[in-house]
Scaffold this motif. Structure first.
Motif, PDB file in Angstrom:
ATOM      1  N   GLU A 151     -42.409  -5.276  -7.763  1.00  0.00           N
ATOM      2  CA  GLU A 151     -41.273  -4.924  -8.625  1.00  0.00           C
ATOM      3  C   GLU A 151     -40.299  -3.997  -7.896  1.00  0.00           C
ATOM      4  OE1 GLU A 151     -40.299  -2.662 -12.882  1.00  0.00           O
ATOM      5  OE2 GLU A 151     -42.329  -2.615 -12.041  1.00  0.00           O
ATOM      6  N   VAL A 152     -40.849  -2.998  -7.210  1.00  0.00           N
ATOM      7  CA  VAL A 152     -40.010  -2.067  -6.452  1.00  0.00           C
ATOM      8  C   VAL A 152     -39.300  -2.800  -5.318  1.00  0.00           C
ATOM      9  CG1 VAL A 152     -40.055  -0.066  -4.917  1.00  0.00           C
ATOM     10  CG2 VAL A 152     -41.361  -0.034  -7.051  1.00  0.00           C
ATOM     11  N   ALA A 153     -40.033  -3.669  -4.617  1.00  0.00           N
ATOM     12  CA  ALA A 153     -39.437  -4.417  -3.510  1.00  0.00           C
ATOM     13  C   ALA A 153     -38.287  -5.299  -3.984  1.00  0.00           C
ATOM     14  CB  ALA A 153     -40.505  -5.265  -2.815  1.00  0.00           C
ATOM     15  N   GLU A 154     -38.445  -5.912  -5.140  1.00  0.00           N
ATOM     16  CA  GLU A 154     -37.374  -6.749  -5.701  1.00  0.00           C
ATOM     17  C   GLU A 154     -36.147  -5.898  -6.022  1.00  0.00           C
ATOM     18  OE1 GLU A 154     -36.951  -9.890  -5.972  1.00  0.00           O
ATOM     19  OE2 GLU A 154     -38.955 -10.708  -5.606  1.00  0.00           O
ATOM     20  N   ALA A 155     -36.363  -4.708  -6.554  1.00  0.00           N
ATOM     21  CA  ALA A 155     -35.248  -3.814  -6.883  1.00  0.00           C
ATOM     22  C   ALA A 155     -34.519  -3.375  -5.613  1.00  0.00           C
ATOM     23  CB  ALA A 155     -35.763  -2.599  -7.649  1.00  0.00           C
ATOM     24  N   ILE A 156     -35.274  -3.081  -4.566  1.00  0.00           N
ATOM     25  CA  ILE A 156     -34.677  -2.705  -3.284  1.00  0.00           C
ATOM     26  C   ILE A 156     -33.869  -3.868  -2.714  1.00  0.00           C
ATOM     27  CG2 ILE A 156     -35.192  -2.129  -0.878  1.00  0.00           C
ATOM     28  CD1 ILE A 156     -37.660  -0.580  -1.976  1.00  0.00           C
ATOM     29  N   GLU A 162     -46.729  -4.841   5.332  1.00  0.00           N
ATOM     30  CA  GLU A 162     -46.843  -6.236   5.778  1.00  0.00           C
ATOM     31  C   GLU A 162     -47.214  -7.202   4.659  1.00  0.00           C
ATOM     32  OE1 GLU A 162     -50.746  -4.138   6.500  1.00  0.00           O
ATOM     33  OE2 GLU A 162     -48.643  -3.721   6.996  1.00  0.00           O
ATOM     34  N   ASN A 163     -47.804  -6.698   3.579  1.00  0.00           N
ATOM     35  CA  ASN A 163     -48.173  -7.573   2.461  1.00  0.00           C
ATOM     36  C   ASN A 163     -47.107  -7.594   1.348  1.00  0.00           C
ATOM     37  OD1 ASN A 163     -50.688  -8.291   3.596  1.00  0.00           O
ATOM     38  ND2 ASN A 163     -51.569  -6.361   2.899  1.00  0.00           N
ATOM     39  N   ILE A 164     -46.023  -6.865   1.543  1.00  0.00           N
ATOM     40  CA  ILE A 164     -44.933  -6.865   0.562  1.00  0.00           C
ATOM     41  C   ILE A 164     -43.852  -7.792   1.099  1.00  0.00           C
ATOM     42  CG2 ILE A 164     -43.376  -5.451  -0.830  1.00  0.00           C
ATOM     43  CD1 ILE A 164     -46.246  -4.647  -1.224  1.00  0.00           C
ATOM     44  N   GLU A 165     -44.002  -9.083   0.821  1.00  0.00           N
ATOM     45  CA  GLU A 165     -43.170 -10.094   1.476  1.00  0.00           C
ATOM     46  C   GLU A 165     -41.683  -9.934   1.174  1.00  0.00           C
ATOM     47  OE1 GLU A 165     -42.873 -14.954   1.956  1.00  0.00           O
ATOM     48  OE2 GLU A 165     -44.512 -14.074   0.812  1.00  0.00           O
ATOM     49  N   ILE A 191     -38.001   5.562  -7.043  1.00  0.00           N
ATOM     50  CA  ILE A 191     -36.913   4.882  -6.342  1.00  0.00           C
ATOM     51  C   ILE A 191     -36.071   3.990  -7.245  1.00  0.00           C
ATOM     52  CG2 ILE A 191     -38.378   2.967  -5.571  1.00  0.00           C
ATOM     53  CD1 ILE A 191     -36.689   3.026  -2.948  1.00  0.00           C
ATOM     54  N   ILE A 192     -36.669   3.325  -8.216  1.00  0.00           N
ATOM     55  CA  ILE A 192     -35.877   2.416  -9.062  1.00  0.00           C
ATOM     56  C   ILE A 192     -34.798   3.205  -9.811  1.00  0.00           C
ATOM     57  CG2 ILE A 192     -35.950   0.912 -11.079  1.00  0.00           C
ATOM     58  CD1 ILE A 192     -38.572  -0.214 -10.066  1.00  0.00           C
ATOM     59  N   GLU A 193     -35.143   4.398 -10.281  1.00  0.00           N
ATOM     60  CA  GLU A 193     -34.140   5.241 -10.945  1.00  0.00           C
ATOM     61  C   GLU A 193     -33.059   5.667  -9.961  1.00  0.00           C
ATOM     62  OE1 GLU A 193     -34.007   5.733 -14.243  1.00  0.00           O
ATOM     63  OE2 GLU A 193     -35.669   4.294 -14.204  1.00  0.00           O
ATOM     64  N   HIS A 194     -33.455   5.972  -8.731  1.00  0.00           N
ATOM     65  CA  HIS A 194     -32.468   6.376  -7.723  1.00  0.00           C
ATOM     66  C   HIS A 194     -31.538   5.216  -7.360  1.00  0.00           C
ATOM     67  CE1 HIS A 194     -34.311  10.239  -7.347  1.00  0.00           C
ATOM     68  NE2 HIS A 194     -35.442   9.765  -6.854  1.00  0.00           N
ATOM     69  N   LEU A 195     -32.081   4.012  -7.293  1.00  0.00           N
ATOM     70  CA  LEU A 195     -31.252   2.850  -6.969  1.00  0.00           C
ATOM     71  C   LEU A 195     -30.158   2.638  -8.011  1.00  0.00           C
ATOM     72  CD1 LEU A 195     -33.998   0.289  -5.848  1.00  0.00           C
ATOM     73  CD2 LEU A 195     -32.371   1.464  -4.370  1.00  0.00           C
ATOM     74  N   LYS A 196     -30.462   2.968  -9.252  1.00  0.00           N
ATOM     75  CA  LYS A 196     -29.492   2.783 -10.332  1.00  0.00           C
ATOM     76  C   LYS A 196     -28.271   3.682 -10.178  1.00  0.00           C
ATOM     77  CE  LYS A 196     -32.922   1.273 -13.765  1.00  0.00           C
ATOM     78  NZ  LYS A 196     -33.675   1.662 -14.992  1.00  0.00           N
ATOM     79  N   THR A 197     -28.407   4.759  -9.388  1.00  0.00           N
ATOM     80  CA  THR A 197     -27.263   5.649  -9.155  1.00  0.00           C
ATOM     81  C   THR A 197     -26.333   5.121  -8.073  1.00  0.00           C
ATOM     82  OG1 THR A 197     -28.317   7.045  -7.455  1.00  0.00           O
ATOM     83  CG2 THR A 197     -28.753   7.606  -9.778  1.00  0.00           C
ATOM     84  N   LYS A 198     -26.711   4.011  -7.462  1.00  0.00           N
ATOM     85  CA  LYS A 198     -25.903   3.303  -6.459  1.00  0.00           C
ATOM     86  C   LYS A 198     -25.452   4.185  -5.287  1.00  0.00           C
ATOM     87  CE  LYS A 198     -24.341  -0.237  -9.675  1.00  0.00           C
ATOM     88  NZ  LYS A 198     -23.205  -0.965 -10.283  1.00  0.00           N
ATOM     89  N   PRO A 199     -26.409   4.743  -4.556  1.00  0.00           N
ATOM     90  CA  PRO A 199     -26.036   5.468  -3.333  1.00  0.00           C
ATOM     91  C   PRO A 199     -25.467   4.486  -2.308  1.00  0.00           C
ATOM     92  CG  PRO A 199     -28.404   5.099  -3.386  1.00  0.00           C
ATOM     93  CD  PRO A 199     -27.873   4.653  -4.716  1.00  0.00           C
TER      94      PRO A 199
END
Length: 214
Positions: free
Chosen positions: A76-81, A102-105, A43-51
């Motif tokens: 780390e993924v949650a922060e990127a999202i 629920e544990n990924i605040e 997902i982090i790579e996909h986020l960089k493509t700015k959909p």
């Protein structure tokens, strides 16, 4: 102008092909939107493509029946999202896209809610739309056999557009809010093929995507 979304769908308990069929049907209402199906693990790579938006129909556990559970979303993924949405991206957390996070605040703070539990037995669930919201213009109700999601939702910090009722009780089933420059939409139906392909489900999904990309 064409809008591009990325969809990450399917997990151990939720059939990818049913979710794809539902989403493809929803997108028939949005001819300006193209979809790419992708793996959440990248997902982090996909986020960089700015959909323009991401649709997530996937719980966090990769192997829910094993003794040692592996997850795909970490902090780390949650922060990127979170940053992606704050910068103007759209996020649609659909059914299992709300589950076992629920544990990924950072993620649940962005969603302002999360899945808590569902009864073991599927029941007929009645979904009721709220009049005069960005996603639902009028009151309506429909029902089908479903996995009834009970959720936590920070009602004061979001806008509810869908509720659910069954013999097991009632819950919130759809909500949306701005997050930074972006938009978050959470939608709980549905689990089974019948519910996923119900015209009201696909219509709500289409409206959720439309709001998330505008």
């Amino acid at each position: 102008m064409t809008k591009r979304i990325i969809a990450m769908v399917g997990d151990f308990y939720h059939k990818e092909e049913w979710a794809v069929a539902s989403l493809n049907k929803a997108l028939e209402e949005l001819p300006e939107v193209t979809v790419e199906y992708a793996s959440a693990e990248n997902i982090i790579e996909h986020l960089k493509t700015k959909p323009d938006a991401i649709v997530l129909f996937k719980e966090n556990r990769l192997n829910p029946q094993d003794e040692e559970i592996k997850i795909w979303m970490d902090d780390e993924v949650a922060e990127a999202i979170s940053q992606y949405v704050q910068d103007g991206g759209g996020w649609v957390a659909w059914h299992s896209g709300l589950a076992s996070y629920e544990n990924i605040e950072t993620y649940t703070s962005m969603l302002r809610g999360y899945f808590e539990y569902h009864p073991d037995k599927h029941q007929v669930v009645t979904y009721k739309t709220v009049e005069g919201t960005e996603i639902t213009s009028e009151e309506n109700e429909y029902e089908f056999l479903d996995e009834h999601y009970f959720v936590f939702c920070d009602e004061e910090k979001t806008n509810i557009f869908l509720t659910s009722e069954s013999v097991d009780g009632s819950s919130i089933a759809g909500w949306t809010h701005e997050y930074g420059k972006g938009r978050v939409v959470c939608l709980t139906p549905a689990h089974l093929e019948e519910g996923l392909l119900h015209p009201m489900t696909t219509s709500l999904l289409a409206s959720s995507i439309k709001v998330s990309i505008n």
